[in-house]
Each structure stands twice: as structure tokens, then as C-alpha cells.
Motif scaffolding. Structure first.
Motif, PDB file in Angstrom:
ATOM      1  N   LEU A  58      53.277  75.076  -4.438  1.00  0.00           N
ATOM      2  CA  LEU A  58      52.260  73.953  -3.858  1.00  0.00           C
ATOM      3  C   LEU A  58      50.832  74.471  -3.884  1.00  0.00           C
ATOM      4  O   LEU A  58      50.014  73.515  -3.895  1.00  0.00           O
ATOM      5  CB  LEU A  58      52.839  74.063  -2.431  1.00  0.00           C
ATOM      6  CG  LEU A  58      53.983  73.034  -2.167  1.00  0.00           C
ATOM      7  CD1 LEU A  58      54.509  72.952  -0.803  1.00  0.00           C
ATOM      8  CD2 LEU A  58      53.410  71.543  -2.572  1.00  0.00           C
ATOM      9  N   GLY A 110      55.816  68.906  -6.558  1.00  0.00           N
ATOM     10  CA  GLY A 110      55.858  68.516  -5.187  1.00  0.00           C
ATOM     11  C   GLY A 110      54.911  68.993  -4.233  1.00  0.00           C
ATOM     12  O   GLY A 110      54.464  70.221  -4.585  1.00  0.00           O
ATOM     13  N   VAL A 144      57.714  77.922   5.294  1.00  0.00           N
ATOM     14  CA  VAL A 144      57.280  77.303   3.973  1.00  0.00           C
ATOM     15  C   VAL A 144      55.973  78.153   3.497  1.00  0.00           C
ATOM     16  O   VAL A 144      55.943  78.090   2.209  1.00  0.00           O
ATOM     17  CB  VAL A 144      56.534  75.751   4.678  1.00  0.00           C
ATOM     18  CG1 VAL A 144      55.818  75.181   3.569  1.00  0.00           C
ATOM     19  CG2 VAL A 144      57.481  75.147   5.293  1.00  0.00           C
ATOM     20  N   PHE A 145      55.177  78.905   4.192  1.00  0.00           N
ATOM     21  CA  PHE A 145      53.983  79.425   3.612  1.00  0.00           C
ATOM     22  C   PHE A 145      54.624  80.774   2.779  1.00  0.00           C
ATOM     23  O   PHE A 145      54.336  80.959   1.469  1.00  0.00           O
ATOM     24  CB  PHE A 145      53.174  80.092   4.580  1.00  0.00           C
ATOM     25  CG  PHE A 145      51.820  80.508   4.231  1.00  0.00           C
ATOM     26  CD1 PHE A 145      50.754  79.774   3.830  1.00  0.00           C
ATOM     27  CD2 PHE A 145      51.554  82.048   4.095  1.00  0.00           C
ATOM     28  CE1 PHE A 145      49.481  80.404   3.351  1.00  0.00           C
ATOM     29  CE2 PHE A 145      50.434  82.668   3.605  1.00  0.00           C
ATOM     30  CZ  PHE A 145      49.418  81.717   3.314  1.00  0.00           C
ATOM     31  N   PHE A 154      46.455  68.766   1.776  1.00  0.00           N
ATOM     32  CA  PHE A 154      47.694  69.733   1.434  1.00  0.00           C
ATOM     33  C   PHE A 154      47.995  70.321   2.862  1.00  0.00           C
ATOM     34  O   PHE A 154      49.307  70.518   2.986  1.00  0.00           O
ATOM     35  CB  PHE A 154      47.109  70.617   0.416  1.00  0.00           C
ATOM     36  CG  PHE A 154      48.005  71.899   0.187  1.00  0.00           C
ATOM     37  CD1 PHE A 154      49.253  71.561  -0.202  1.00  0.00           C
ATOM     38  CD2 PHE A 154      47.760  73.050   0.689  1.00  0.00           C
ATOM     39  CE1 PHE A 154      50.139  72.573  -0.426  1.00  0.00           C
ATOM     40  CE2 PHE A 154      48.492  74.141   0.402  1.00  0.00           C
ATOM     41  CZ  PHE A 154      49.879  73.886   0.119  1.00  0.00           C
ATOM     42  N   LEU A 163      52.087  71.566   5.067  1.00  0.00           N
ATOM     43  CA  LEU A 163      52.378  72.992   5.448  1.00  0.00           C
ATOM     44  C   LEU A 163      52.569  73.019   6.778  1.00  0.00           C
ATOM     45  O   LEU A 163      53.628  73.529   7.222  1.00  0.00           O
ATOM     46  CB  LEU A 163      51.181  74.116   4.998  1.00  0.00           C
ATOM     47  CG  LEU A 163      51.183  74.483   3.691  1.00  0.00           C
ATOM     48  CD1 LEU A 163      49.861  75.571   3.597  1.00  0.00           C
ATOM     49  CD2 LEU A 163      52.498  74.994   3.180  1.00  0.00           C
ATOM     50  N   ASN A 180      56.317  79.718  -0.512  1.00  0.00           N
ATOM     51  CA  ASN A 180      55.372  79.224  -1.476  1.00  0.00           C
ATOM     52  C   ASN A 180      54.627  80.334  -2.219  1.00  0.00           C
ATOM     53  O   ASN A 180      54.537  80.363  -3.497  1.00  0.00           O
ATOM     54  CB  ASN A 180      54.440  78.289  -0.791  1.00  0.00           C
ATOM     55  CG  ASN A 180      54.774  76.975  -1.226  1.00  0.00           C
ATOM     56  OD1 ASN A 180      54.706  76.446  -2.524  1.00  0.00           O
ATOM     57  ND2 ASN A 180      55.339  76.256  -0.232  1.00  0.00           N
ATOM     58  N   PHE A 213      56.264  76.751   9.524  1.00  0.00           N
ATOM     59  CA  PHE A 213      55.137  76.951   8.945  1.00  0.00           C
ATOM     60  C   PHE A 213      55.267  78.476   8.187  1.00  0.00           C
ATOM     61  O   PHE A 213      54.766  78.431   6.892  1.00  0.00           O
ATOM     62  CB  PHE A 213      53.753  76.870   9.601  1.00  0.00           C
ATOM     63  CG  PHE A 213      52.550  77.477   9.306  1.00  0.00           C
ATOM     64  CD1 PHE A 213      51.674  76.689   8.083  1.00  0.00           C
ATOM     65  CD2 PHE A 213      51.931  78.662   9.406  1.00  0.00           C
ATOM     66  CE1 PHE A 213      50.720  77.042   7.559  1.00  0.00           C
ATOM     67  CE2 PHE A 213      50.991  78.867   8.720  1.00  0.00           C
ATOM     68  CZ  PHE A 213      50.239  78.229   7.917  1.00  0.00           C
TER      69      PHE A 213
END
Lengths: 313, 302
Positions: B301, A313, B285-286, A131, A135, B289, B282
């Protein structure tokens, strides 16, 4: 469009499945919209196809047109006359796509399966290992240096097979979800009580039951390999290893390069012999060909796969 | 621990190839990002080269480039997200209205076709319209209108519009497939009840369809926002035919890093820009999420 749409009164002849109705005028307008939208999607392809079949002199006189003065197969004849490079590129693309997809499915499902086993103690740790690659991404430069300075795969077939394309964290997680939800744990247990080892269980029971997810992910991996030009752009300098997509890129750029140097008489002479404009477009048609021809057959899986990938996803 | 290892020996062997691959393809480059802090040269390699501290970053951010590529990447992606969302939702809502399943499928398949075409070919398609000498726009459209031809590949100002259109052309089909699938999951009884209450089509769309697929819209948009710092390399490299004169409006972080690495060989600058992208990417995205998780656990995720 919606302003003209009034709710029709519930009518007795409406089918039970599609009870929703709207007026036929609205339906007509919606179809007009989609005919136009589809035309917008297809027109660039049609233009390129027609140009590839146009006589070079018509183009020099009138430019690219949907209704050329004169058709000609010269471009395709020229490409066939010098087919060695094209065939080689096709061969490379097919080889890489087949070998890459099979290897990718194998190592991906081998990694995803243990992650789906509830009795496997380290499964969460390993799942995080997979995973985290989604990220965080080290970026192009260190990735490039790892492959060129540590593994020296520049100008080898490995450069087209391995970097980035071989495995994708998303696909592993999708496969794991499929294994967890669609393959009953009791089935695996009973196989093992019957004396089947882990490998046998995996290849004889798990994989055959997983054909839907393998087909979907296999399709996306195939498209990934077939459409890839980036790895070639970065790693390939040897002309014998040029894949079809990269040959396209090179042709588009290098004909242009020749044209900007026409004061060189040799180049000018060479160019008058080759129908440059139409050959360029014929190349594009040859490049799109396989995907467009195969599309009707895999269209259903594609739509399924897209929605699976988006939901989880 | 050793005993469970023996018991699960086969499973460990199964995961091994995949783990090694991720180690090489993903984890080694992550550690390799330290070259952004080094004065890299090929003979000494990543570990042998001397330290440079933050010098690479100072150089990078003292150039005009750093500002231009960050601005372009963010602006393009922001416009793509909004423009494509509006178009894809419109397409999906209208597809959903079509009574004949067969035609719905045909339209959807055609709209999805551009998604399958690689950018190396999209480059050709765009060129067939925009080529200076023979392109369709210059030789057919502009000439008929009595306008002078435009050197599309030399005028940076047109490219924001061109790239937004090309990007929409390629990805609308994809997004609308996802929204349509969400709409297909809505229970038909809602519409039946609404119809009995006298709601017209427009009301049904705005009061039933859109609110019920809102979670999907939000998750899809958040996922795109999480990737707002990453540009589509193919779009900006192939479609512009890697033309230097267009850089002011077409250079993005990804193409900058590529050019600095491969074309000018400036490892310092490219690795600094790359790490800048990785870290900000990063964080985005973090946090995106975390947001998705707050709001829809199923689709997060983690």
C-alpha cells in the motif's frame, strides 16, 4: 482426482492456445466437482424460492421442503395486497443507489485526477491524506457521534447516502493509478496548449477516456448502496425511510418477535391471517431479484474489477 | 507558493469536495476517539464531557466480555483465512484445469453469486435451513435420520461451524476469482516444457502453478491478517439474527461495540472497545504492509 490424471502425450490435433491436456476421466471428475459446488451455491436460493411458492399449510405440516405437497401464490398475493411499504422501500433503495453512485463517482474522480497530475505540487501530501484513511479508522462510536450530534442526519436521506458509502480511499487510489497510467500526459498538455481550461480538460478528455475504471468502480459503489442495511440499522428509526435491505432485516426479526408472543390473542389472530413463513421467504426473493436478474449483464465487469482491486489495492 | 496556488486553483477546487468528505467521515472520528478517555454524556458533548482517564478501559478489561470478543474475533478470522485459502486454491486450480472456457466462466459466475448477496438476505437463507419449527435441516434431514430436532438458534456450540461454512459459501468465489486470474497470467510455455519433460498434471500444479502464484497468495493472506482484528459485522449480526443466547460463541468486537453503543447506550465501554480495535488494527495493517513491501513492492500500500 489428480492421481488419475496422467499427462497425455503431445498430440498433433491439440489447439495452439490450450496446449495443456488431461484425460477425459479427470475432466469429467472436475465437472462433477463444479456441478456440486455450484449446487451448493444455489441451493439456499432455490429452497427460499420454493418455500415462497409453497402453500402455508404444507409448511405447517411438513416444514420447508424442496418438493412441497402444494404450491400457492398466497405469499406474493399478501405482499402485493400490502405493497405500499414494499414499493416505498424499493423507491428509497433505487433513489439512494442512483444519487449516491453518481455523486460518489463525481467527487471521487475529481479528487483522484489532480493526484495523478505530475505537475501538481501537493499531490503526494494529498495522496497521503487519502491513504491514511485506509490505514487508520476511528471506529463506530466517534463516527456515529459525528453524524448524529454534529450533523444531525438521523432519520434523513443523508444518513443512507453519506456515511462511509460515498467515498472509499481504495477507489481513489485505483482511479489515480488508472489516470496516471492510461491517460498520456502529453494529451493533457496539448489540450491546455489549445486553450482548454482544467475543467474542460477533465470533463471532455479525462473522463471519456476513463470509462472502464468508472464502470468498474461505479459497479462496486452501486452494489455497496444497494446492499447496504448497516446505515439504516444505525441511523434510521423513521419507517418511511426504510430501504429494501433494511425492510428485509426488520421482517426477519419482527415476524419472529410476533411468534414468541403468541399468548397475546390479538397477535395470534393477526398471524393466522398472514401466511408468515411463506411471506418471509417471498420477501427475500423480492429482495434478491434485481441483483440476480442484472447479474449476467455486469458479470464481466465484476470479475475485471475484483482482479484490479486485488492487484492494486 | 501563492503563485503555484493560483496556477492550480482549478485543481484545488476539484479536490475540495472529496477532501471535505474525508475530513468529516474519517478524520473527525479519528480525533473523536478521545471520548474513550472521557466520561461522556450527550448534553456536554464530546468536548464538554469530563475526563475519565483510563477508567473506561479498566472497566472493559475487567469484564469477561473483553476476553471473549477478542478471542472470538481472532479465532474466527484465523479459521476463515486458512479454511478459505485451502478451498479457494482448490477451486481455482480445478477451474484452471477446465478446457472449455465457456464452462469455466459459467462455474466462476455461479460461485461468485453469493458474494453479491447482502447479509440481510443471507440471514434468510440460513434461517430457511436452521429454523427450529420448519427449517430444512430439522424437518427433512434430522427427521429422516430419526434424530431429534435441534434448536439451532439457542445452542451456541454449533455456531462456530455454521459461521465458518456461511463465510466460506459467501467468499470462496471471490478469492478463487483472484487466484484464477493470477494463474491465467502464467506463461503457457512453462507447462509445455514440463510436459515434454514428462511432468504429469499433479507435478505441474505443485511445481509450476502454485510456486508462480505464491506472491499473490502471500499478499492476499497478509492483507487478511492485517484485518484480523476487524470482524464482518453482517456475518455475526444478521446470520445469527442478533440472538443474545448465542453471544458466547458469536460476539465479536464489532458486534460488541454496536450493541454497547446502540442497544445499551454504554458509550464509555463501546468507545474503549472501539479504540482498542482501531489501535491494534492500525498496528497490524501497518506492520503487514511493511512485510508486503519487503517482499513484493508492487503490491504494498505504501
Amino acid at each position: 482426482m489428480n492421481a488419475t490424471t496422467n499427462a497425455a502425450l503431445p498430440s498433433s490435433q491439440s489447439s495452439p492456445k490450450r496446449i495443456r491436456e488431461n484425460s477425459s476421466v479427470a475432466q469429467f471428475l472436475i465437472h462433477v466437482f463444479f456441478v456440486l459446488a455450484c449446487a451448493a451455491c444455489l441451493i439456499p436460493l432455490i429452497l427460499v424460492a420454493i418455500v415462497s411458492l409453497t402453500d402455508e399449510r404444507s409448511i405447517l405440516a411438513n416444514g420447508y421442503s424442496f418438493f412441497p405437497e402444494k404450491f400457492s401464490l398466497d405469499a406474493y398475493r399478501y405482499l402485493l395486497g400490502d405493497a405500499q411499504r414494499l414499493l416505498n422501500a424499493y423507491g428509497i433503495s433505487i433513489l439512494v443507489t442512483v444519487v449516491g453512485t453518481v455523486t460518489s463517482l463525481l467527487i471521487s474522480s475529481l479528487l483522484a485526477y489532480p493526484l495523478s497530475r505530475k505537475d501538481f505540487p501537493q499531490r503526494n501530501l494529498l495522496a497521503f491524506f487519502v491513504f491514511f484513511t485506509i490505514l487508520f479508522n476511528g471506529g463506530l462510536v466517534p463516527w456515529y457521534l459525528v453524524y448524529t450530534n454534529l450533523f444531525h442526519i438521523k432519520d434523513t436521506l443523508f444518513a443512507l447516502l453519506v456515511p462511509n458509502l460515498l467515498m472509499n480511499g481504495f477507489y481513489i487510489l485505483i482511479m489515480r493509478t488508472f489516470f496516471t497510467t492510461s491517460i498520456p500526459g502529453s494529451l493533457i498538455e496539448s489540450a491546455q496548449i489549445d486553450g482548454a481550461g482544467e475543467w474542460r480538460t477533465f470533463f471532455r478528455i479525462v473522463l471519456p477516456l476513463s470509462l472502464p475504471v468508472l464502470a468498474t468502480i461505479g459497479l462496486f459503489t452501486t452494489l455497496g448502496y444497494w446492499n447496504d442495511w448497516f446505515n439504516s440499522l444505525v441511523f434510521i428509526y423513521d419507517n418511511r425511510l426504510i430501504s429494501l435491505q433494511y425492510l428485509m432485516t426488520k421482517t426477519l426479526l419482527s415476524i419472529q418477535f410476533l411468534q414468541s408472543n403468541t399468548q397475546n390473542s390479538n397477535v395470534g389472530k393477526l398471524l393466522t391471517e398472514m401466511p408468515t413463513e411463506t411471506v418471509r421467504m417471498a420477501m427475500a426473493i423480492i429482495g434478491i431479484g434485481p441483483i440476480v436478474l442484472a447479474y449476467p449483464f455486469f458479470q464481466k465487469y465484476l470479475v475485471k474489477g475484483l482482479t484490479v482491486g486485488a492487484v492494486k489495492g | 507558493m501563492p503563485r503555484t496556488f493560483v496556477k492550480y486553483r482549478s485543481l484545488w477546487i476539484m479536490v475540495l469536495p472529496g477532501l471535505i468528505y474525508l475530513l468529516i467521515n474519517n478524520y473527525l472520528p479519528m480525533f473523536g476517539t478521545i471520548i474513550a478517555f472521557k466520561d461522556f454524556n450527550y448534553t456536554d458533548g464530546v468536548w464538554g464531557s469530563g475526563w475519565a482517564g483510563f477508567k473506561n478501559f479498566e472497566f472493559l478489561f475487567s469484564t469477561q466480555d473483553a476476553y471473549v470478543i477478542t478471542r472470538n474475533t481472532l479465532l474466527y478470522n484465523a479459521v476463515f483465512i486458512v479454511f478459505n485459502l485451502v478451498l479457494a486454491l482448490t477451486v481455482a486450480l480445478l477451474l484452471n484445469e477446465i478446457k472449455r472456457r465457456y464452462m469455466q466462466n459459467v462455474y466462476q459466475s455461479v460461485l461468485l453469486l453469493p458474494y453479491l448477496i447482502s447479509f440481510s438476505i443471507v440471514g434468510y437463507l440460513v434461517y430457511s435451513f436452521l429454523s427450529m419449527d420448519y427449517g430444512f435441516i430439522n424437518s427433512a434431514v434430522l427427521q429422516k435420520l430419526g434424530l431429534p430436532p435441534v434448536s439451532w438458534y439457542m445452542e451456541a456450540k454449533y455456531w462456530p461451524f455454521i459461521l465458518v461454512l456461511v463465510n466460506a459459501w459467501k467468499y470462496i468465489g471471490y478469492s478463487s476469482v483472484i487466484y484464477l486470474a493470477a494463474m491465467a497470467g502464467i506463461n503457457q510455455e512453462y507447462y509445455e516444457a514440463a510436459r515434454i519433460d514428462g511432468a504429469n498434471r499433479w507435478k505441474q500444479m505443485t511445481r509450476i502453478t502454485l510456486p508462480l502464484i505464491r506472491p499473490v497468495i502471500i499478499v492476499m493472506t497478509l492483507l487478511l491478517i492485517g484485518r484480523i482484528f476487524y470482524a464482518d459485522f453482517g456475518l455475526f449480526y444478521q446470520v445469527t439474527m442478533n440472538t443474545g443466547i448465542l453471544l458466547p460463541t458469536t460476539n465479536v468486537i464489532d458486534t460488541y461495540v454496536y450493541r454497547a453503543l446502540i442497544q445499551t447506550g454504554d458509550i464509555g465501554m463501546s468507545s474503549a472497545a472501539g479504540l482498542f480495535q482501531s489501535v491494534v488494527g492500525f498496528l497490524l495493517v501497518f506492520s503487514v504492509n511493511l512485510l508486503i513491501r519487503k517482499f513484493d513492492r508492487e503490491n504494498a500500500l505504501f
